[in-house]
Design a protein around this motif. Structure first.
Motif, short mmCIF file in Angstrom:
data_model
loop_
_atom_site.label_atom_id
_atom_site.label_comp_id
_atom_site.label_asym_id
_atom_site.label_seq_id
_atom_site.Cartn_x
_atom_site.Cartn_y
_atom_site.Cartn_z
N ASN A 1 -17.56 65.75 -14.18
CA ASN A 1 -16.68 65.12 -15.17
C ASN A 1 -15.26 65.68 -15.08
OD1 ASN A 1 -17.11 67.68 -16.16
ND2 ASN A 1 -17.65 67.04 -18.24
N LYS A 2 -15.02 66.52 -14.08
CA LYS A 2 -13.68 67.07 -13.88
C LYS A 2 -12.82 66.09 -13.08
CE LYS A 2 -15.14 70.57 -16.01
NZ LYS A 2 -14.80 70.69 -17.46
N LYS A 3 -11.58 65.97 -13.47
CA LYS A 3 -10.66 65.07 -12.77
C LYS A 3 -9.96 65.83 -11.65
CE LYS A 3 -9.76 62.37 -16.96
NZ LYS A 3 -10.50 63.22 -17.91
N THR A 4 -9.72 65.13 -10.55
CA THR A 4 -9.06 65.72 -9.39
C THR A 4 -7.60 65.30 -9.35
OG1 THR A 4 -11.14 65.66 -8.14
CG2 THR A 4 -9.10 65.96 -6.88
N TYR B 1 -9.28 69.89 -15.14
CA TYR B 1 -8.77 69.32 -13.90
C TYR B 1 -8.87 70.32 -12.75
CZ TYR B 1 -6.40 66.26 -17.28
OH TYR B 1 -6.11 65.41 -18.32
N ASN C 1 -12.36 59.54 -9.35
CA ASN C 1 -11.46 59.59 -10.50
C ASN C 1 -10.21 60.43 -10.22
OD1 ASN C 1 -12.78 62.03 -10.35
ND2 ASN C 1 -13.23 62.20 -12.54
N ASN C 2 -9.78 60.47 -8.96
CA ASN C 2 -8.61 61.29 -8.62
C ASN C 2 -7.30 60.62 -9.01
OD1 ASN C 2 -7.04 60.16 -6.05
ND2 ASN C 2 -9.22 59.76 -5.71
N LYS C 3 -6.31 61.45 -9.25
CA LYS C 3 -4.93 60.99 -9.44
C LYS C 3 -4.05 61.74 -8.46
CE LYS C 3 -5.31 59.53 -14.28
NZ LYS C 3 -5.04 58.11 -14.03
N ASN D 1 -3.25 54.82 -9.32
CA ASN D 1 -3.51 56.26 -9.46
C ASN D 1 -2.44 57.12 -8.80
OD1 ASN D 1 -4.27 55.61 -6.78
ND2 ASN D 1 -5.64 57.37 -6.70
#
Length: 284
Positions: free
Chosen positions: A39-42, A104, A125-127, A171
């Motif tokens: 559930n961590k965003k990259t 993050y 789910n990366n930005k 993104n």
């Protein structure tokens, strides 16, 4: 031969053959990769070298919700790692973020601009945070480090053509070095709205960053020490490296790509510094 994603993109035939042989092996291994379940965003910081990537990543890594990997891992480069290995690395970083109570994972490798589709395969789910810098300052800094003005021009064009092509993607967030240094609070506030978190002014304070916790070598040792300082304006540094004829030569070569990035005329790049003290070239 030219391999654009290499730091020094002109390579010998022998080196190119080694790289391509690795790519063949890694491509087969990629078939067995799967996305990281977390559930961590990259957050990926990339862009042309010497355009502010280290400065941006260092300050972001000071945020209480961000776990920053304090080195350039090159984990997405296909001749370095297969997607299986890249996925394992990202999993470990996500575990570290979980353990430390962070939301993050932040990694910075400038040349990842060429392989962001690989990131989508293992981190859906990366930005991506891309830096750009006016071509005169950026190329002068590359020239100062590597030598070879045409080599530096080629790198700027190759890398920034990719950045220009990514503009507008959902993104992708592009940060101008000139905005970052002139208005850090405004620039970071906009950035944090993009990633969905709150700006914390503590990130701009002087002091150690994630890069102090890693064993670094070469250029990154210099950058580690520079990015501890408060952000300051450092435009117009090209004048320490290039003369007027060289500046016009650079502009003639890069103008098409520069205009796509919003640097519309040569005069847009004739930026003067607010601080004329003799200091090292700012973060690159």
């Amino acid at each position: 031969m030219i391999i654009k994603y290499r730091v020094v993109h002109r390579v010998s035939l022998k080196e190119a053959l080694v790289i391509y042989s690795r790519l063949i092996v890694r491509k087969f291994e990629d078939l067995f990769a799967s996305p990281v379940i977390t559930n961590k965003k990259t957050l990926l910081v990339a862009g042309c070298g010497h355009s502010g990537t280290t400065l941006l990543a260092a300050k972001l890594g000071n945020h209480p919700n961000i776990f920053a990997v304090g080195r350039e891992t090159e984990f997405l480069l296909p001749d370095k790692n297969s997607l299986v290995t890249a996925s394992k690395l990202l999993s470990e970083w996500a575990y570290c973020a979980e353990y430390l109570g962070k939301e993050y994972v932040l990694e910075k490798t400038p040349k990842h601009i060429y392989f962001l589709k690989r990131a989508d395969l293992i981190a859906p789910n990366n930005k991506v945070l891309l830096t750009i810098r006016n071509p005169l300052d950026n190329i002068a800094s590359l020239y100062k480090r590597f030598g070879g003005l045409d080599l530096s021009i080629e790198r700027w064009i190759n890398d920034n053509r990719i950045v220009a092509g990514l503009a507008g993607s959902e993104n992708i967030h592009i940060i101008r070095y000139e905005d970052l240094t002139a208005d850090p609070e405004g620039t970071f506030s906009s950035l944090f709205r993009f990633i969905g978190d709150s700006f914390d002014p503590v990130i701009l304070e002087e002091g150690e960053t994630a890069y102090d916790s890693a064993v670094l070598k070469g250029n990154m040792v210099v950058r580690r020490d520079q990015v501890k300082s408060r952000i300051r304006v450092n435009n117009g540094s090209w004048r320490k490296v290039l003369d007027e004829d060289q500046a016009r030569y650079v502009w003639d070569k890069v103008s098409a790509v520069a205009k796509e990035l919003g640097y519309l005329t040569l005069e847009d790049c004739y930026l003067s510094s607010d601080d004329d003290r003799p200091v090292p070239d700012n973060e690159l």
